[in-house]
Motif scaffolding. Sequence first.
Motif, short mmCIF file in Angstrom:
data_model
loop_
_atom_site.label_atom_id
_atom_site.label_comp_id
_atom_site.label_asym_id
_atom_site.label_seq_id
_atom_site.Cartn_x
_atom_site.Cartn_y
_atom_site.Cartn_z
N HIS A 1 -24.45 29.48 21.40
CA HIS A 1 -24.90 29.62 20.02
C HIS A 1 -23.75 29.38 19.06
O HIS A 1 -22.61 29.73 19.36
N CYS A 2 -24.07 28.84 17.90
CA CYS A 2 -23.06 28.72 16.85
C CYS A 2 -22.53 30.11 16.53
O CYS A 2 -23.31 31.06 16.36
N GLY A 3 -21.19 30.22 16.45
CA GLY A 3 -20.57 31.51 16.18
C GLY A 3 -20.88 32.07 14.80
O GLY A 3 -20.64 33.25 14.54
N PHE A 4 -21.40 31.24 13.94
CA PHE A 4 -21.76 31.70 12.59
C PHE A 4 -23.26 31.89 12.43
O PHE A 4 -23.74 32.99 12.18
N CYS A 5 -24.02 30.81 12.59
CA CYS A 5 -25.45 30.88 12.24
C CYS A 5 -26.34 31.11 13.46
O CYS A 5 -27.54 31.24 13.32
N THR A 6 -25.74 31.13 14.65
CA THR A 6 -26.42 31.34 15.93
C THR A 6 -27.37 30.20 16.33
O THR A 6 -28.14 30.34 17.28
N VAL B 1 -19.17 26.11 17.19
CA VAL B 1 -19.56 26.22 15.78
C VAL B 1 -20.24 24.91 15.39
O VAL B 1 -19.74 23.82 15.71
N CYS B 2 -21.37 24.99 14.72
CA CYS B 2 -22.07 23.76 14.31
C CYS B 2 -21.34 23.12 13.13
O CYS B 2 -20.56 23.76 12.43
N SER B 3 -21.61 21.84 12.91
CA SER B 3 -20.90 21.08 11.88
C SER B 3 -21.08 21.70 10.49
O SER B 3 -20.14 21.76 9.70
N GLU B 4 -22.29 22.13 10.22
CA GLU B 4 -22.55 22.68 8.90
C GLU B 4 -21.71 23.93 8.65
O GLU B 4 -21.06 24.08 7.61
N CYS B 5 -21.69 24.84 9.61
CA CYS B 5 -20.92 26.07 9.43
C CYS B 5 -19.43 25.78 9.40
O CYS B 5 -18.67 26.39 8.65
N PHE B 6 -18.99 24.83 10.25
CA PHE B 6 -17.56 24.51 10.25
C PHE B 6 -17.13 24.06 8.86
O PHE B 6 -16.13 24.53 8.32
ZN LIG Z 1 -23.83 27.20 12.50
#
Ligand SMILES: [Zn+2]
Length: 95
Positions: free
Chosen positions: A36-41, A76-81
């Motif tokens: 999962h993305c570490g920010f938005c899951t 981490v997904c691109s958007e959150c990064f």
């Molecule tokens: Zn994310």
Amino acid sequence: MITKDDWRYDLGKNLKGREFVFKQYKPLSEENDHDHCGFCTEKFSQLIDGALKEGYQTILEPFTWNGKDYENDEWVCSECFNDFKDLLDLKIKKS
Ligand SMILES: [Zn+2]
């Protein structure tokens, strides 16, 4: 602008200052089929329809547990990064 009030901040703040590599998603272990993305899951998976197929992976961290060696990674997904790279000093590893 993204601030510490963003709902994802608390989830991902432990990644502050970490180095990442942008790559195709691949789980470290064959027993694991997703992360999962570490920010938005948001889900990363090669197998699951609609899951993210690429993103930012932390530099691997070796650790030992019960006498066996493992490696730990975070995704981490691109958007959150892009949203958090300035606020949390997320770095791209230079090759
Ligand atoms: Zn994310």
